[in-house]
Enzyme design. Structure first.
Site, PDB file in Angstrom:
ATOM      1  N   ASP A  11       0.886  -1.165   0.000  1.00 25.34           N
ATOM      2  CA  ASP A  11       0.000   0.000   0.000  1.00 25.34           C
ATOM      3  C   ASP A  11       0.921   1.211   0.000  1.00 25.34           C
ATOM      4  O   ASP A  11       1.646   1.436   0.966  1.00 25.34           O
ATOM      5  CB  ASP A  11      -0.876   0.007   1.251  1.00 25.34           C
ATOM      6  N   ASP A 130     -14.162  -3.504  -2.646  1.00 30.97           N
ATOM      7  CA  ASP A 130     -14.102  -3.410  -1.188  1.00 30.97           C
ATOM      8  C   ASP A 130     -15.502  -3.720  -0.666  1.00 30.97           C
ATOM      9  O   ASP A 130     -16.449  -2.998  -0.973  1.00 30.97           O
ATOM     10  CB  ASP A 130     -13.671  -2.002  -0.755  1.00 30.97           C
TER      11      ASP A 130
END
Lengths: 249, 202
Positions: A11, A130
């Site tokens: 990330d 998500d």
């Protein structure tokens, strides 16, 4: 036999690897190109690079970093985060990404998936979803979890595949960063709903968690914290998977 | 150092392929110029995306003809992924005519539980050949179309659930790998080194 993949996820924010707990409280975990090389050397089957400051980070810097990583590693690289149109996909593939993942932009305009798949091929278009649990189902959320969409995550997965997604990267927002294991029920439903490879993401705390989700039948498991913090190496995860007789490289 | 020209027709993964070739001792030129291709002594054809788009790009730029000329000169040529697929007569993907340097037709993979075929899989030699001496290996694949294992040019095969595909092919100086050597770690390095040392014969 096709092997299940172990995918460390980077990330990346402001050019650094970070990892948050439930998408907040970001911590600095190092330089992304170095991390990519380290994981490739450890035996990672693929690397996922998520640019998590969508819109805020200079696009050119991202492309330069992806190019640096892409020419130095010899395993596949998936890049996503802030991909909002087809030229973004083209830029990232040109820089050296093997696959590009599209998340919020696909929810906002599903036709984008088809446009990208037609131009670049389904095999390099990953739709990232998500998912947040709402009672007995899951909702697809956008913008890193900050925006509700009202869309059922499994129905959205089916539509994304119909439109040309070659792979789904599905993160359980309830599990992400909590290290309490993958959301096995969500992946069971997705495996029944679509016939493209599925990457499970969110919740890994141990090699056992990763073996558990791969045993369900997902094609790959993605994890960040357990690798960044040096808690477990890729090889330890692979060892746990081999003990369960899972096909691992 | 061995000189090799990577044919650039606008497809992806040219950069990563060039970097991988350089790591293996290749002196790499990237070119989209048919004149350069015509004078090259070793060629690689990268590929990502759809066969139809690749063939349109190759035909529009004069590169298709240059590649056929190179094959007629017996220059070692290695196509990768879609670069392998366009070497055949035609592809079911986009129903397009291809270069026709190898006999057979590229078809959608049948009998796979999930497509695309994405990930690492075995590559097993079925023919002795300078390009297959390091096999078996595990290599990285990303595709939904392939040639089947029963084509005459098959050198190595890969099992995908109920289907077996040709994962490496060659006839004369024209060869191909369905997997991505630039992303196949050790297996990829070995293939690229063998290709750089190959004189285009068996």
């Amino acid at each position: 036999m096709l092997r299940r993949r172990i995918i460390p996820c980077l990330d990346v924010s402001g050019g650094r690897v970070v990892k948050g707990v439930e998408f907040v409280n970001l911590r600095d975990c190092g330089e992304p190109v170095d991390a990519a090389l380290r994981y490739a050397e450890q035996g990672a089957d693929e690397l996922c690079w998520l640019n998590i400051t969508a819109g805020n980070e200079a696009w050119d810097e991202l492309l330069a970093q992806v190019a640096a990583a892409g020419t130095r590693i010899d395993v596949p690289l998936t890049v996503g985060g802030g991909v909002s149109d087809e030229p973004h996909v083209r830029d990232l593939l040109g820089a050296g990404a093997d696959k590009v993942s599209i998340n919020s932009a696909a929810l906002d305009r599903p036709a984008l998936v088809g446009e990208c798949a037609e131009r670049h091929g389904s095999q390099c278009i990953v739709v990232a979803i998500d998912a947040r649990r709402t009672g007995a189902t899951w909702e697809a959320v956008a913008s890193g979890g900050r925006r509700v969409t009202g869309r059922d995550a499994v129905e959205w997965a089916k539509e994304a595949v119909e439109r040309g997604a070659g792979e789904l990267l599905v993160t359980s927002m309830d599990s992400d960063g909590t290290q309490q294991g993958y959301a096995l029920e969500l992946y069971t439903r997705l495996l029944e709903a679509v016939d493209v490879p599925i990457i499970a993401s969110g919740g890994a705390s141990s090699p056992t968690d990763i073996a558990d989700v791969l045993e369900l039948g997902v094609s790959a498991a993605l994890a960040a914290s357990i690798f960044h913090d040096g808690i477990h190496t890729v090889e330890e995860v692979k060892h746990a998977c081999r003990e369960r007789n899972l096909p691992i490289r | 150092m061995t000189a090799v020209t990577v044919v650039d027709y606008g497809g992806g993964n040219v950069r990563s392929l060039c970097a991988a070739l350089e790591r293996c001792g290749g002196e790499v030129t990237v070119s989209a110029d048919p004149v350069v291709i015509a004078s090259s002594e070793r060629l690689m054809l990268a590929g990502q995306g759809a066969a139809g788009a690749a063939m349109r790009a190759l035909a529009a730029t004069g590169l298709a003809e240059a590649l056929c000329d190179a094959a007629a000169r017996h220059v070692p040529l290695l196509g990768v992924c879609v670069g392998l697929q366009v070497l055949f007569e035609r592809s079911e993907e986009d129903a397009c005519a291809c270069l026709g340097l190898l006999h057979g037709c590229v078809r959608r993979i049948e009998g796979a539980e999930r497509l695309p075929h994405l990930g690492w899989n075995d590559v097993d030699a079925i023919v002795e050949h300078p390009l297959t001496v390091d096999l078996p290996a595990i290599a990285y694949f990303a595709h939904s179309y392939a040639v089947t294992a029963d084509i005459p040019s098959a050198l190595a095969v890969t099992r995908i659930d109920q289907s077996t595909i040709a994962s490496m092919v060659a006839r004369g100086s024209v060869a191909g790998a369905q997997f991505h050597p630039e992303r196949s770690s050790e297996a990829g390095r070995r293939l690229l080194r063998r290709f750089l040392a190959w004189d285009g014969s068996r």
